[in-house]
Design a protein around this motif. Sequence first.
Motif, PDB file in Angstrom:
ATOM      1  N   THR A   1       0.823  -1.206   0.000  1.00  0.00           N
ATOM      2  CA  THR A   1       0.000   0.000   0.000  1.00  0.00           C
ATOM      3  C   THR A   1       0.862   1.263   0.000  1.00  0.00           C
TER       4      THR A   1
ATOM      5  N   LEU B   1      -7.935  11.217  -0.085  1.00  0.00           N
ATOM      6  CA  LEU B   1      -7.906   9.780   0.181  1.00  0.00           C
ATOM      7  C   LEU B   1      -8.292   8.974  -1.059  1.00  0.00           C
TER       8      LEU B   1
ATOM      9  N   ILE C   1      -6.155   6.004  -2.537  1.00  0.00           N
ATOM     10  CA  ILE C   1      -6.699   4.647  -2.597  1.00  0.00           C
ATOM     11  C   ILE C   1      -6.494   4.063  -3.985  1.00  0.00           C
TER      12      ILE C   1
ATOM     13  N   ASP D   1     -12.927  11.235   4.828  1.00  0.00           N
ATOM     14  CA  ASP D   1     -12.251   9.949   4.986  1.00  0.00           C
ATOM     15  C   ASP D   1     -13.189   8.930   5.617  1.00  0.00           C
TER      16      ASP D   1
ATOM     17  N   LEU E   1      -8.897  -3.133  -0.575  1.00  0.00           N
ATOM     18  CA  LEU E   1      -9.568  -1.857  -0.283  1.00  0.00           C
ATOM     19  C   LEU E   1      -9.608  -1.606   1.222  1.00  0.00           C
TER      20      LEU E   1
ATOM     21  N   VAL F   1      -6.165  -0.722   2.509  1.00  0.00           N
ATOM     22  CA  VAL F   1      -5.753   0.634   2.164  1.00  0.00           C
ATOM     23  C   VAL F   1      -6.449   1.654   3.052  1.00  0.00           C
ATOM     24  N   VAL F   2      -7.760   1.462   3.222  1.00  0.00           N
ATOM     25  CA  VAL F   2      -8.514   2.413   4.039  1.00  0.00           C
ATOM     26  C   VAL F   2      -8.055   2.336   5.492  1.00  0.00           C
TER      27      VAL F   2
ATOM     28  N   ARG G   1      -4.783   4.065   6.690  1.00  0.00           N
ATOM     29  CA  ARG G   1      -4.890   5.475   7.058  1.00  0.00           C
ATOM     30  C   ARG G   1      -5.027   5.618   8.572  1.00  0.00           C
TER      31      ARG G   1
END
Lengths: 358, 295
Positions: free
Chosen positions: B43, B59, B63, B137, B189, B192-193, B196
């Motif tokens: 990532t 973001l 992403i 976000d 996904l 990646v989220v 954060r």
Amino acid sequence: MIQTLAIALIISISCAYLGSFLFLRKMILITDALSHTVLLGIVVTYIIVQDMASMWMLFGASVVGVITVVMIESLTKIKLMKEDAAIATVYAFLFSVSIALISTHLRHTLLSKYALFGNLEFAAFRQVNVFGNIEVSLTLIYSAMLLLVLFILGTLFFKQLMITTFDALYAAHAGITVILVHYGLMSLVSLTIVSSFQALGVILVITMMVAPIATVHFYVLSIRKRIALAIVIAMFNVLLGFFIAIVVLEARANIASTIAAVSFFTFVLSWIFSPHQGLFAIVLRKQSLQNKIYRDFIFKILVPLQAEGVPKYVFYQQGLCAKKISQTIQVMLKAGWISKSEDKFYITSTGVSKCSVM
Amino acid sequence: MFQDIRDVVLVGTLILGLTCGLFSVILVLKSQSMMGEVLSHATYPGVVLAFVLTQSAQLVHLIAGAMVANGVAIAFTHALKNTTTLKSDTILAIVLSSFFGIGRFIVSVFSRQPGFGQITRLDDFIFGSAATIVESDVHIIIIVSAMSILFLILTYSSLKMMLFDAVYAKSVMNTSKIIDFLLLVLLSLVIVVGARLVGTILMIALLVIPALIARQWSAHFAYNFMIAGAIGSLTTVVGVLISFKMENMPTGPIIVIVAFAILGVSIVSRLFVAWLGGIGFKKIKYLKQVGVVHE
């Protein structure tokens, strides 16, 4: 600058040398975990001793290394948990403890920034006088000593290492303490990681350990040759990384991560272009084998019917790829191994001699 | 809707923790936890490249970049697995550490150039920071989580079949490849989220530990899901609350420490219960028979 290069070279040699054994013993994942957890030893020792370059650092790191291995093994023993999950759990936990300690206690020290990602440029800063007036960096001395220790131990216990690697049961029968070899190797790994963390950072060490031996994997089989070649490749990676970071990018890039990137690209290039096990070599070999099979197939039909000749459709009735067969026939016609007259194929004398040779 | 940005962050982390917990069960049962590690390390270069190309720290852009990097990492891993004789642990170690190194390389090249000063802000992705999350976000987190949970509910029975008997699942249904692919996409996904919030390096803990905890309490597939989801949201919320209280504390480490503490308690209590049920009760019964202990 010379000293920085020397540090990088020496560390890369130690990492490649040790990495070759770890690669054989399938302990790469544990090494990966160790490279993260050793940070805890570094941080705790730093909080207690307040010195970046003390011998206590080595002690703390090896203790944490052994703790990591013991924790992983005991978690795996409790069942309900596979080894990779246990490794991930333990390393994430110990690593987060060290990050938490760094962000509460050591926020403004040099350690917080460079332990994680490393900075070769600063590794050569702390210098001591040896032989009267020659300034030598402490990191250089430590890493050179470590390399010496690694080489001595590696040569002395090469036999034991190999036997325990390939047949642990036999080794136990032959009177070698397998556990001792295992834990000894693990503490050496922690030592290597801790002595190189200032230069490389704990995360990039693993690249230096795995990439050379995995690159060599595509070229030679013998273990001794592999180790030697791995060291050569590691040095080449370091030199190329240095060249790119200093000359091409005009010292804008972090040298350690440049070396890591270069190591990856030599690995990928070897994977694609290596003469025996590379992707291209494999494809070419498959192609030539397929050609040979089709040629033999045509010979097999033609040889018993040398005088009568064979009409073309016979070749296509055998259930092989029609396109490939017509290609092969064209090639063989050109080479003069078979001849064609009135829609019938005959084997020629050169073809017969070729066929008998095969 | 919310009074305070902290409430927003809490809602986001709660939902994210739930999703991670659900995914962790699948990942651990498939024994693919190292795949999660590769994805979370990959990532970082993706995020960095997206930032360099688009020059924005939105973001959504990050992403997109991270998804591309994850795809490349998966492709590399599969290609290496299929065409070489290297062991899978070596392949994973090489791919994850090199991708991370490449990310650091790009950061170090661009950090001293004018116009890219904000690139060091991407360090948030390494250790995560709940403090710098904004409301948009959280919206993305909620969308991703909703998609994943919906997917898991819809494919629950097929997933169960695939996890416990992959060959049989392949033979009776023709969608198993598609489900596998979608699972991988949604997993990256979520990673990646989540990166954060928790950070790329520690994301793996959220994707492993809840399932391990659930495994200690139950041997039932559905209960495993429920417990793991609950534990996931519990640990993230507690971690975020603690990191709000303590200055300078990144969120990821706290969450992992909390999760590991729960895991330790679970293991110890399971062993204790097993001891009671096995040796303990028998011992007491024996002692009663002998006459040492009376009713």
